[in-house]
Scaffold this motif. Structure first.
Motif, PDB file in Angstrom:
ATOM      1  N   UNK A 130       0.698  -1.246   0.019  1.00 30.19           N
ATOM      2  CA  UNK A 130      -0.122   0.104   0.010  1.00 30.19           C
ATOM      3  C   UNK A 130       1.027   1.240  -0.088  1.00 30.19           C
ATOM      4  N   UNK A 131       0.244   2.444  -0.308  1.00 32.46           N
ATOM      5  CA  UNK A 131       0.600   3.547  -0.162  1.00 32.46           C
ATOM      6  C   UNK A 131       0.084   4.621   0.825  1.00 32.46           C
ATOM      7  N   UNK A 132       0.360   4.998   1.757  1.00 34.48           N
ATOM      8  CA  UNK A 132      -0.277   5.928   2.532  1.00 34.48           C
ATOM      9  C   UNK A 132      -0.036   7.268   2.499  1.00 34.48           C
ATOM     10  N   UNK A 158      -5.331   5.748   1.458  1.00 31.01           N
ATOM     11  CA  UNK A 158      -4.252   4.782   0.962  1.00 31.01           C
ATOM     12  C   UNK A 158      -4.661   4.414  -0.371  1.00 31.01           C
ATOM     13  N   UNK A 159      -3.736   3.741  -1.111  1.00 28.61           N
ATOM     14  CA  UNK A 159      -3.907   3.203  -2.365  1.00 28.61           C
ATOM     15  C   UNK A 159      -3.416   1.894  -1.873  1.00 28.61           C
ATOM     16  N   UNK A 279       0.230   5.931  11.235  1.00 26.91           N
ATOM     17  CA  UNK A 279      -0.720   5.931  12.210  1.00 26.91           C
ATOM     18  C   UNK A 279      -1.582   7.047  12.091  1.00 26.91           C
ATOM     19  N   UNK A 280      -1.121   8.376  11.915  1.00 25.38           N
ATOM     20  CA  UNK A 280      -2.213   9.458  11.782  1.00 25.38           C
ATOM     21  C   UNK A 280      -3.236   9.209  10.728  1.00 25.38           C
ATOM     22  N   UNK A 281      -2.604   9.121   9.560  1.00 27.17           N
ATOM     23  CA  UNK A 281      -3.457   8.907   8.191  1.00 27.17           C
ATOM     24  C   UNK A 281      -4.627   7.642   8.568  1.00 27.17           C
ATOM     25  N   UNK A 282      -3.983   6.616   8.915  1.00 30.57           N
ATOM     26  CA  UNK A 282      -4.956   5.362   8.928  1.00 30.57           C
ATOM     27  C   UNK A 282      -6.081   5.657  10.421  1.00 30.57           C
ATOM     28  N   UNK A 283      -5.763   6.386  11.226  1.00 34.35           N
ATOM     29  CA  UNK A 283      -6.354   6.686  12.219  1.00 34.35           C
ATOM     30  C   UNK A 283      -7.591   7.510  11.747  1.00 34.35           C
TER      31      UNK A 283
END
Ligand code: FBP
Length: 332
Positions: A130-132, A158-159, A279-283
């Motif tokens: 993945x790309x976040x 994400x991709x 962590x911040x983007x997925x959260x």
């Protein structure tokens, strides 16, 4: 659900029209991330016969071996924002210092942060990757201005490079999922306003590291594995070595992903995952879908890192499991 296929560009522009005061710059950035995702997907698909696999023969700022595709994906993302004067700064898991775009007509209004290739141990074995990405407002200050809470993100996502290529993002107004239609080279809307199930039936953690966990973490994982038909236990283990892939599974089916702290002497007391790039983007995505992201005793989005490559322990997923994890993690 709308009838005609909705492309990413159309969905973003329609979203912009319903945002008073929108300048269109954030829309352009999101559209470009779609293009970057397609370019990285193409590089991944051809890597096997284009000598794109294997090590780049260098290490990143964390001392980790860089793969050729880590470097290539990083370059593609840097190029993606290198025009139009919208982005001043790009920070990456693969770069010691942020890249500052010069020769801009004026200060760009945004900073973009990314993990170009998440799950890099899967690169050479054709595993899911993945790309976040995370987009923040930029105030024309020093790079240290990036050291802010996750609540300052204006967009993240994400991709996912799997059997299909997916793009999932939020701008703080729900989570939307697009699937790349290779026959036309367009991301098409396949799920709007994705909601994460309140509870799950599976968990993802590298149990090979259980000896490094705090007793509360070990007890929590043991609890998930303890049969109790009425409570829907035991949970199934679903660890793919790609956090994006695991979190995406739980976004759709419910469950919890863990990357705990390493409590052994000389271990990583903050775990492995980077606050700003992972962590911040997925959260942001998961909490927008109704899930939760925790360090065990604090919400991930409230964490303000002290350095660009700071790491943190992570528990992310369905509300029921993350809240239960916090009760175990807070045990003495
Ligand atoms: P990278 O961004 O360097 O790939 O690190 C993140 C990650 O690969 C996650 O995607 C994955 O869940 C985890 O690290 C795997 O780590 P481990 O090999 O320690 O289980």
């Amino acid at each position: 659900m709308r009838s005609a296929p909705i492309t990413l560009d159309r969905f973003i522009l329609e979203g912009q029209q319903s945002s008073p005061g929108a300048t269109g710059e954030l829309s352009l950035l999101l559209m470009r991330l779609g293009v970057a995702g397609k370019r990285i997907a193409s590089a991944l698909a051809r890597a096997g016969f284009a000598e794109g696999l294997g090590s780049a023969g260098a290490s990143n700022v964390q001392g980790e071996e860089q793969k050729k595709l880590d470097v290539l994906a990083n370059e593609i993302l840097l190029e993606t924002f290198d025009y139009g004067g919208i982005v001043t700064l790009a920070a990456s898991e693969e770069m010691a210092e942020p890249f500052v775009y010069r020769d801009l007509p004026g200060p760009g209004r945004y900073a973009v942060l990314f993990d170009p290739m998440d799950g890099s141990s899967n690169i050479d074995v054709n595993g899911t990757l993945g790309t976040i990405f995370s987009i923040r407002p930029w105030r024309d200050g020093p790079p240290a201005d990036l050291l802010r809470s996750g609540r300052e993100q204006v967009a993240a996502g994400y991709v996912l490079f799997g059997p299909a290529v997916l793009l999932v993002y939020t701008c703080g107004d729900g989570v939307h999922l697009f699937t790349l239609d290779p026959s036309i080279g367009e991301f098409l809307l396949t799920r709007e306003n994705v909601r994460m199930p309140e509870r799950g039936r599976a968990y993802a953690v590298n149990e090979g590291r259980a000896h490094t966990w705090a007793p509360g973490v070990r007890a929590f994982v043991e609890h998930l594995k303890t049969p109790d038909k009425a409570a829907g236990r035991p949970y199934a283990t679903r660890y793919s070595a790609s956090m994006v892939a695991d979190v995406h599974r739980f976004l759709l089916e419910g469950g919890i992903y863990l990357y705990p702290a390493d409590t052994t002497p000389g271990g990583r007391p903050d775990g492995k995952l980077r606050v700003l790039y992972e962590c911040h983007p997925l959260a942001f995505v998961v909490e927008q879908a109704g899930g939760l992201a925790s360090t065990g005793n604090a919400r991930v989005l409230d964490v303000v890192p002290a350095s660009l490559h700071e790491r943190m322990p992570l528990a992310i997923g369905s509300r029921t499991e993350v809240e239960l994890f916090e009760t175990y993690a807070s045990r003495p």
